[in-house]
Design a protein around this motif. Structure first.
Motif, PDB file in Angstrom:
ATOM      1  N   SER A   1       0.728  -1.185   0.132  1.00 24.66           N
ATOM      2  CA  SER A   1      -0.031  -0.087   0.018  1.00 24.66           C
ATOM      3  C   SER A   1       0.887   1.260  -0.115  1.00 24.66           C
ATOM      4  O   SER A   1       0.310   2.139  -0.468  1.00 24.66           O
ATOM      5  N   TYR A   2       1.998   1.250   0.461  1.00 27.27           N
ATOM      6  CA  TYR A   2       2.796   2.368   0.732  1.00 27.27           C
ATOM      7  C   TYR A   2       3.476   2.764  -0.768  1.00 27.27           C
ATOM      8  O   TYR A   2       4.046   3.819  -0.837  1.00 27.27           O
ATOM      9  N   PHE A   3       3.374   1.956  -1.888  1.00 29.29           N
ATOM     10  CA  PHE A   3       3.822   2.530  -3.125  1.00 29.29           C
ATOM     11  C   PHE A   3       3.120   3.695  -3.550  1.00 29.29           C
ATOM     12  O   PHE A   3       3.652   4.496  -4.106  1.00 29.29           O
ATOM     13  N   SER A   4       1.759   3.432  -3.300  1.00 30.98           N
ATOM     14  CA  SER A   4       0.726   4.592  -4.087  1.00 30.98           C
ATOM     15  C   SER A   4       1.037   5.728  -2.912  1.00 30.98           C
ATOM     16  O   SER A   4       0.919   6.969  -3.481  1.00 30.98           O
TER      17      SER A   4
ATOM     18  N   LEU B   1      -9.034  -4.022   1.385  1.00 36.22           N
ATOM     19  CA  LEU B   1      -9.511  -3.178   2.600  1.00 36.22           C
ATOM     20  C   LEU B   1      -8.418  -2.490   3.270  1.00 36.22           C
ATOM     21  O   LEU B   1      -8.664  -1.539   4.004  1.00 36.22           O
ATOM     22  N   ASN B   2      -7.265  -2.720   3.112  1.00 33.26           N
ATOM     23  CA  ASN B   2      -6.242  -2.055   3.703  1.00 33.26           C
ATOM     24  C   ASN B   2      -5.221  -1.384   2.830  1.00 33.26           C
ATOM     25  O   ASN B   2      -4.203  -1.690   2.372  1.00 33.26           O
ATOM     26  N   SER B   3      -5.769  -0.309   2.255  1.00 29.36           N
ATOM     27  CA  SER B   3      -4.908   0.599   1.309  1.00 29.36           C
ATOM     28  C   SER B   3      -5.612   1.991   1.277  1.00 29.36           C
ATOM     29  O   SER B   3      -6.565   2.318   1.859  1.00 29.36           O
ATOM     30  N   ARG B   4      -5.071   2.822   0.394  1.00 30.59           N
ATOM     31  CA  ARG B   4      -5.487   4.236   0.455  1.00 30.59           C
ATOM     32  C   ARG B   4      -6.667   4.462  -0.115  1.00 30.59           C
ATOM     33  O   ARG B   4      -6.846   3.541  -0.843  1.00 30.59           O
ATOM     34  N   SER B   5      -7.622   5.316   0.279  1.00 37.15           N
ATOM     35  CA  SER B   5      -8.687   5.718  -0.276  1.00 37.15           C
ATOM     36  C   SER B   5      -8.802   6.963  -0.854  1.00 37.15           C
ATOM     37  O   SER B   5      -8.618   7.962  -0.360  1.00 37.15           O
ATOM     38  N   ASP B   6      -8.820   6.835  -2.232  1.00 35.59           N
ATOM     39  CA  ASP B   6      -8.726   8.049  -3.161  1.00 35.59           C
ATOM     40  C   ASP B   6     -10.097   8.764  -3.172  1.00 35.59           C
ATOM     41  O   ASP B   6     -10.272   9.930  -3.648  1.00 35.59           O
TER      42      ASP B   6
ATOM     43  N   SER C   1       1.643   9.072   8.681  1.00 37.10           N
ATOM     44  CA  SER C   1       1.940   7.715   7.726  1.00 37.10           C
ATOM     45  C   SER C   1       3.269   8.116   7.219  1.00 37.10           C
ATOM     46  O   SER C   1       3.887   7.192   6.583  1.00 37.10           O
ATOM     47  N   LEU C   2       3.836   9.294   7.059  1.00 40.50           N
ATOM     48  CA  LEU C   2       5.048   9.508   6.222  1.00 40.50           C
ATOM     49  C   LEU C   2       6.193  10.070   7.335  1.00 40.50           C
ATOM     50  O   LEU C   2       7.062  10.035   6.813  1.00 40.50           O
TER      51      LEU C   2
END
Length: 518
Positions: free
Chosen positions: A199-202, A260-265, A481-482
């Protein structure tokens, strides 16, 4: 009667002794065919349970009447040849329609089973090296120094690290406090490989200075971790009468499942009141700067999804002071197939704009991507799947960025709903359902969806859809998160607009018609 006429009579009707001719046998074949198709259709419809009791009774009476009339014409030997032939053709046409309807009902039930699975809560963690590294498998990294995050996502990192050490023995590691520091360590050759949640790639792609991270690196190993499934939601017997709220989340993740565990755009609350047929869509900018419920730290709303879809739901519940009953997770790339299967959609754009070059799926369905740019005019635009994806994703072309993107995403949703509700869907419903099955996941029980369909079939009333998109002030601040060593672009919530959204939500929940003041 002449000999020739008697022969003709016998060839169609059989003799006075009761033997049947070709028209009789065709009629009996059509009768049996329609009876079988009627039974199959009845079983499928009853199994689906989408008809009310009154409609079910009417449906059964219609089937009995159709088969009874056909039997009345076809069973006796001595009937008009023309009548038998016409009745046979009608029966075969009706049988074909019943097969079509039975197949559609079966496809619809399969579709419901697929999308109500809730999506995948599994997490994928990868071993990443530089693009020019000679390592092709994790075994080739023997002797490498691994970079890992000190605290962020440490549980998943340790799970993969333990898995690697089971095969290679002790692995030398170096820890880093923030995601950018970890990425820099790999690119600057401070470490040879890193362990990174997919998920952190995005997240890196959306961070200034790291847009090319995926191109400058390669993944040589992926490790999947199955997270415990959430408790299923019990069906709500009052779903067709009481209002409810659905969190509509959109993701751009390049995976073959709906994570379900990823960024939500995309972050839209759909407030639905079945009694008044009111729907309110409230769009929240992805960069809204809010407090992570489970961490007590500030971050962008889009990053909430990294900690699970429930984290995003809790964040929006706190923002709007409302309980969210269900979620619907949408995979943007999968919507390309849905819109193409619908034959495209129509949207009315507020403004004319050109998109920047962005990655869109290849037309051959290979799963690869290419860069493309599109132009849209103010007013009506007919969009295919890739154009609609670009229309919904663009934000750099607007002064208010994410705010306009949120409005455009709601226009795309409305375009899909309008096209799906038109007769045009009958030509391609199988393709539409198949594409939607791969791009949508929800925790709404199948029984609740069927209840809503049953309600709609009973009264056939239209829905009044109101949209409201929030805005805010562009700023820069720390993001949990960053890491806390730099400031990143965020949007500070507009408290007046938040209060307006809260009021609109309560209006719909109370059964009132929402009024958006200019």
């Amino acid at each position: 009667m002449s000999y020739r006429r008697r022969n003709a009579y016998s060839s169609y009707y059989g003799s006075r002794g009761g033997s049947r001719g070709p028209a009789d046998w065709l009629g009996l074949l059509a009768l049996v065919c329609m009876l079988v198709c009627s039974v199959i259709l009845l079983v499928r419809v009853l199994d689906a349970g989408v008809l009310t009791t009154a409609l079910t009774v009417v449906f059964i009476l219609v089937l009995v009447l159709l088969n009874g009339l056909h039997a009345f014409v076809q069973l006796p030997v001595r009937r008009s040849v023309a009548g038998k032939l016409i009745c046979s053709v009608v029966a075969l046409v009706l049988s074909a329609a019943m097969i079509f309807t039975s197949t559609a009902a079966g496809s619809f039930m399969k579709f419901l089973s697929n999308i109500t699975s809730g999506g995948s809560a599994k997490t994928t963690v990868s071993v990443v090296v530089r693009a020019d590294d000679k390592a092709e498998t994790v075994n080739d990294t023997f002797g490498y120094t691994y970079g890992i995050l000190e605290a962020l996502d440490r549980e998943n990192t340790d799970a993969l690290l333990s898995h690697i050490e089971d095969g290679m023995g002790q692995v030398q590691t170096e820890t880093f406090g923030t995601l950018p520091q970890l990425a820099d360590a790999l690119l600057n050759k401070q470490v040879d490989a890193i362990i990174l949640n997919n998920s952190y790639f995005s997240v890196l792609k959306g961070t200034e200075g790291y847009q090319n991270f995926s191109k400058d690196t390669k993944v040589i190993y992926r490790f999947s971790i199955d997270n415990p499934d959430a408790e299923p939601i019990a069906p709500n017997a009052n779903i067709s009468r009481e209002p409810f709220v659905v969190y509509c989340s959109g993701t751009d993740e390049r995976v073959d499942y709906i994570p379900l565990n990823s960024r939500s755009d995309t972050n839209i609350l759909a407030v639905v009141n079945p009694s008044t047929h009111q729907i309110l869509l409230v769009s929240t900018p992805r960069d809204y700067y809010l407090t992570l419920p489970s961490k007590g730290q500030k971050d962008k709303l889009t990053h909430f999804g990294l900690y699970g879809i429930e984290e995003s739901i809790k964040g929006l519940e706190q923002l709007y002071n409302v309980d969210v009953n269900y979620y619907a997770r949408v995979h943007f790339a999968g919507l390309v197939g849905v819109i193409d299967a619908l034959g495209g959609i129509d949207v009315n754009s507020d403004v004319a704009f050109n998109t920047v070059g962005m990655e869109v799926p290849d037309e051959d369905g290979s799963g690869n991507f290419h860069f493309a740019a599109y132009s849209f005019q103010q007013g009506l635009n007919h969009l295919d799947g890739r154009q609609a994806l670009a229309f919904a994703r663009e934000r750099d072309a607007f002064d208010d960025g994410d705010m306009q993107r949120g409005r455009n995403q709601m226009l795309v949703i409305q375009g899909i709903v309008n096209k799906a509700a038109s007769p045009a869907i009958l030509k391609s419903y199988q393709d539409v359902l198949a594409a939607a099955s791969d791009s949508i996941a929800t925790n709404m029980p199948k029984e609740d969806i069927i209840s809503l369909v049953k309600m709609q079939l009973q009264d056939m009333s239209g829905w009044n859809i109101t949209t409201y998109g929030l805005a805010g002030e562009n700023s820069a601040d720390y993001c949990y998160s960053l890491g806390n060593d730099a400031r990143y672009a965020v949007v500070l919530p507009n408290e007046r607009m938040v209060a307006t959204a809260q009021d609109l939500i309560q209006q719909v929940l109370r059964g009132e018609t929402p009024v958006v003041n200019p």
